[in-house]
Enzyme design. Structure first.
Site, PDB file in Angstrom:
ATOM      1  N   ASP A  77       0.786  -1.243   0.000  1.00 49.68           N
ATOM      2  CA  ASP A  77       0.000   0.000   0.000  1.00 49.68           C
ATOM      3  C   ASP A  77       0.815   1.288   0.000  1.00 49.68           C
ATOM      4  O   ASP A  77       0.248   2.379  -0.033  1.00 49.68           O
ATOM      5  CB  ASP A  77      -0.987  -0.007   1.184  1.00 49.68           C
ATOM      6  CG  ASP A  77      -0.303  -0.088   2.553  1.00 49.68           C
ATOM      7  OD1 ASP A  77       0.881   0.310   2.679  1.00 49.68           O
ATOM      8  OD2 ASP A  77      -0.968  -0.543   3.511  1.00 49.68           O
ATOM      9  N   HIS A 109       6.377  -7.924  -1.020  1.00 52.92           N
ATOM     10  CA  HIS A 109       5.305  -8.334  -1.933  1.00 52.92           C
ATOM     11  C   HIS A 109       5.007  -7.283  -3.004  1.00 52.92           C
ATOM     12  O   HIS A 109       3.949  -7.313  -3.616  1.00 52.92           O
ATOM     13  CB  HIS A 109       4.032  -8.667  -1.129  1.00 52.92           C
ATOM     14  CG  HIS A 109       4.179  -9.902  -0.283  1.00 52.92           C
ATOM     15  ND1 HIS A 109       3.338 -10.213   0.756  1.00 52.92           N
ATOM     16  CD2 HIS A 109       5.078 -10.918  -0.338  1.00 52.92           C
ATOM     17  CE1 HIS A 109       3.719 -11.362   1.315  1.00 52.92           C
ATOM     18  NE2 HIS A 109       4.775 -11.806   0.676  1.00 52.92           N
ATOM     19  N   CYS A 161       5.619  -1.621 -26.645  1.00 52.52           N
ATOM     20  CA  CYS A 161       5.498  -2.894 -27.362  1.00 52.52           C
ATOM     21  C   CYS A 161       4.065  -3.429 -27.451  1.00 52.52           C
ATOM     22  O   CYS A 161       3.836  -4.452 -28.075  1.00 52.52           O
ATOM     23  CB  CYS A 161       6.397  -3.943 -26.713  1.00 52.52           C
ATOM     24  SG  CYS A 161       5.691  -4.632 -25.216  1.00 52.52           S
ATOM     25  N   THR A 215       0.597  -8.539  11.641  1.00 53.34           N
ATOM     26  CA  THR A 215       0.606  -9.632  10.656  1.00 53.34           C
ATOM     27  C   THR A 215       0.107 -10.924  11.295  1.00 53.34           C
ATOM     28  O   THR A 215       0.407 -11.195  12.457  1.00 53.34           O
ATOM     29  CB  THR A 215       2.009  -9.863  10.046  1.00 53.34           C
ATOM     30  OG1 THR A 215       1.934 -10.980   9.137  1.00 53.34           O
ATOM     31  CG2 THR A 215       3.076 -10.130  11.090  1.00 53.34           C
TER      32      THR A 215
HETATM   33  P1  OAD Z   1      -3.530 -10.684   7.478  1.00 50.19           P
HETATM   34  O1  OAD Z   1      -4.825 -10.128   6.986  1.00 50.19           O
HETATM   35  O2  OAD Z   1      -3.306 -12.132   7.334  1.00 50.19           O
HETATM   36  O3  OAD Z   1      -3.355 -10.334   9.020  1.00 50.19           O
HETATM   37  C1  OAD Z   1      -3.591  -9.063   9.540  1.00 50.19           C
HETATM   38  C2  OAD Z   1      -3.214  -9.062  10.995  1.00 50.19           C
HETATM   39  O4  OAD Z   1      -3.367  -7.747  11.501  1.00 50.19           O
HETATM   40  C3  OAD Z   1      -4.076  -9.973  11.883  1.00 50.19           C
HETATM   41  O5  OAD Z   1      -3.214 -10.770  12.688  1.00 50.19           O
HETATM   42  C4  OAD Z   1      -4.880  -8.989  12.733  1.00 50.19           C
HETATM   43  O6  OAD Z   1      -5.115  -9.485  14.039  1.00 50.19           O
HETATM   44  C5  OAD Z   1      -3.945  -7.794  12.784  1.00 50.19           C
HETATM   45  N1  OAD Z   1      -4.572  -6.470  13.014  1.00 50.19           N
HETATM   46  C6  OAD Z   1      -5.748  -5.996  12.572  1.00 50.19           C
HETATM   47  N2  OAD Z   1      -5.959  -4.718  12.953  1.00 50.19           N
HETATM   48  C7  OAD Z   1      -4.861  -4.344  13.662  1.00 50.19           C
HETATM   49  C8  OAD Z   1      -4.429  -3.136  14.320  1.00 50.19           C
HETATM   50  N3  OAD Z   1      -5.187  -2.034  14.322  1.00 50.19           N
HETATM   51  N4  OAD Z   1      -3.241  -3.140  14.952  1.00 50.19           N
HETATM   52  C9  OAD Z   1      -2.457  -4.259  14.974  1.00 50.19           C
HETATM   53  N5  OAD Z   1      -2.793  -5.413  14.360  1.00 50.19           N
HETATM   54  C10 OAD Z   1      -3.960  -5.464  13.707  1.00 50.19           C
HETATM   55  O7  OAD Z   1      -2.374  -9.806   6.771  1.00 50.19           O
HETATM   56  P2  OAD Z   1      -0.844 -10.185   6.545  1.00 50.19           P
HETATM   57  O8  OAD Z   1      -0.293 -10.928   7.696  1.00 50.19           O
HETATM   58  O9  OAD Z   1      -0.161  -8.934   6.138  1.00 50.19           O
HETATM   59  O10 OAD Z   1       0.202 -11.520   0.403  1.00 50.19           O
HETATM   60  O11 OAD Z   1      -0.939 -11.144   5.290  1.00 50.19           O
HETATM   61  C11 OAD Z   1       0.222 -11.602   4.689  1.00 50.19           C
HETATM   62  C12 OAD Z   1       0.058 -11.741   3.199  1.00 50.19           C
HETATM   63  O12 OAD Z   1      -1.091 -12.531   2.894  1.00 50.19           O
HETATM   64  C13 OAD Z   1      -0.198 -10.445   2.473  1.00 50.19           C
HETATM   65  O13 OAD Z   1       0.987  -9.705   2.215  1.00 50.19           O
HETATM   66  C14 OAD Z   1      -0.837 -10.926   1.200  1.00 50.19           C
HETATM   67  C15 OAD Z   1      -1.769 -11.966   1.744  1.00 50.19           C
HETATM   68  O14 OAD Z   1      -2.106 -12.994   0.868  1.00 50.19           O
HETATM   69  C16 OAD Z   1       0.223 -11.353  -0.942  1.00 50.19           C
HETATM   70  O15 OAD Z   1      -0.637 -10.733  -1.516  1.00 50.19           O
HETATM   71  C17 OAD Z   1       1.401 -11.977  -1.622  1.00 50.19           C
HETATM   72 ZN    ZN Z   2       6.275  -3.427 -23.320  1.00 47.76          ZN
END
Ligand code: OAD
Ligand code: ZN
Length: 251
Positions: free
Chosen positions: A104, A119, A151, A189
């Site tokens: 983002d 990513h 292209c 995460t």
């Molecule tokens: P997730 O959606 O799996 O997890 C988000 C985390 O943020 C959860 O553990 C929530 O509890 C926590 N959370 C939510 N609100 C919050 C806040 N205000 N403060 C602190 N924590 C909070 O997202 P990611 O772990 O980033 O990959 O997911 C990993 C990857 O899975 C992404 O990069 C994406 C996805 O598929 C690709 O697109 C390659």
């Molecule tokens: Zn091109």
């Protein structure tokens, strides 16, 4: 103000290398949906129809439109206190690295200087055929996939889709920074996506004090030296304040 351990205070006082490993939760307070959980994107959309290369070849306009939808959300959003607190850590430590799974762009917009995007970045694109890069805002708001001016190839977002490799150089740099870090904050995460989360485990393995910040416990919690349950905007603002006190510097 949160209660923290003596060990964390001590680390904040003496650390030179700080690593932040972040996920979608850090941007939740900016109004950007996360992937997992009740309101998560993967509950409403199917990754296999949107976030992989075959899907793009099958239906490029649909995939492009989905990314346009997410770009719109991201552009209208602002970095929150968590992104800003991380950027301000640079005032107190000579080496602050952000390794993010997020596409983002909010860490950059908040002013962090060393952001490693595992990513990709939703604002960047490149031509599938010739590789020509198209960065930031180059396309009118469109529902059709744009084509390369050089292209005629289709242009895809510079993000990592399911089944694709992470950018090798970026990942190697993240591994190196993880190994050097004195403190590793693991923020917002779910800690389930590999190889990305391996960076946090590597930091721990090489001696970093690991501090998790999340609204709930995760698969990383048992490995973390300290876990703060709460919103990252609030907790990181408090930790920044403690870092400032420990370093006796004037903001
Ligand atoms: P997730 O959606 O799996 O997890 C988000 C985390 O943020 C959860 O553990 C929530 O509890 C926590 N959370 C939510 N609100 C919050 C806040 N205000 N403060 C602190 N924590 C909070 O997202 P990611 O772990 O980033 O990959 O997911 C990993 C990857 O899975 C992404 O990069 C994406 C996805 O598929 C690709 O697109 C390659
Ligand atoms: Zn091109």
């Amino acid at each position: 103000m949160i209660e923290v351990s003596k060990e964390l205070l001590n680390r904040l006082k003496h650390a030179e290398h700080i690593l932040f490993f972040t996920g979608a939760g850090i941007s939740a307070e900016s109004g950007i949906p996360t992937f997992r959980g009740e309101d998560g994107l993967w509950n409403k959309f199917k990754p296999e129809e949107l976030a992989n290369f075959d899907a793009f070849l099958r239906n490029p306009d649909l995939v492009w439109e989905w990314y346009e939808y997410r770009r719109k959300i991201v552009r209208e959003a602002q970095p929150n206190n968590a992104h800003y607190a991380i950027a301000r850590f640079e005032r107190f430590y000579k080496d602050v690295t952000v390794v993010t799974q997020n596409v983002d762009n909010l860490h950059n917009r908040a002013g962090s200087s060393n952001v490693l995007e595992l990513h990709g970045n939703i604002e960047k694109n490149y031509c599938l055929e010739c590789g020509k890069r198209y960065d930031f805002h180059e396309f009118p708001d469109t529902h059709k996939v744009p084509v390369c001016e050089k292209c005629g190839g289709k242009i895809r977002p510079d993000v990592v889709w399911f089944g694709e490799m992470l950018p090798a150089e970026t990942f190697a740099k993240a591994e190196q920074k993880a190994a050097q870090s004195d403190i590793c904050f693991v923020v917002g995460t779910s800690a389930v996506v590999y190889p990305a989360i391996g960076i946090a485990y590597r930091a721990k393995e090489f001696g970093a004090y690991t501090v998790e910040i999340n609204v709930e416990t995760t698969q990383f919690s048992s490995a973390a030296d300290e876990t703060f349950i709460g919103k990252s905007g609030e907790i990181l603002s408090d930790i920044l304040q403690l870092a400032e006190n420990q370093n006796n510097k004037i903001l």
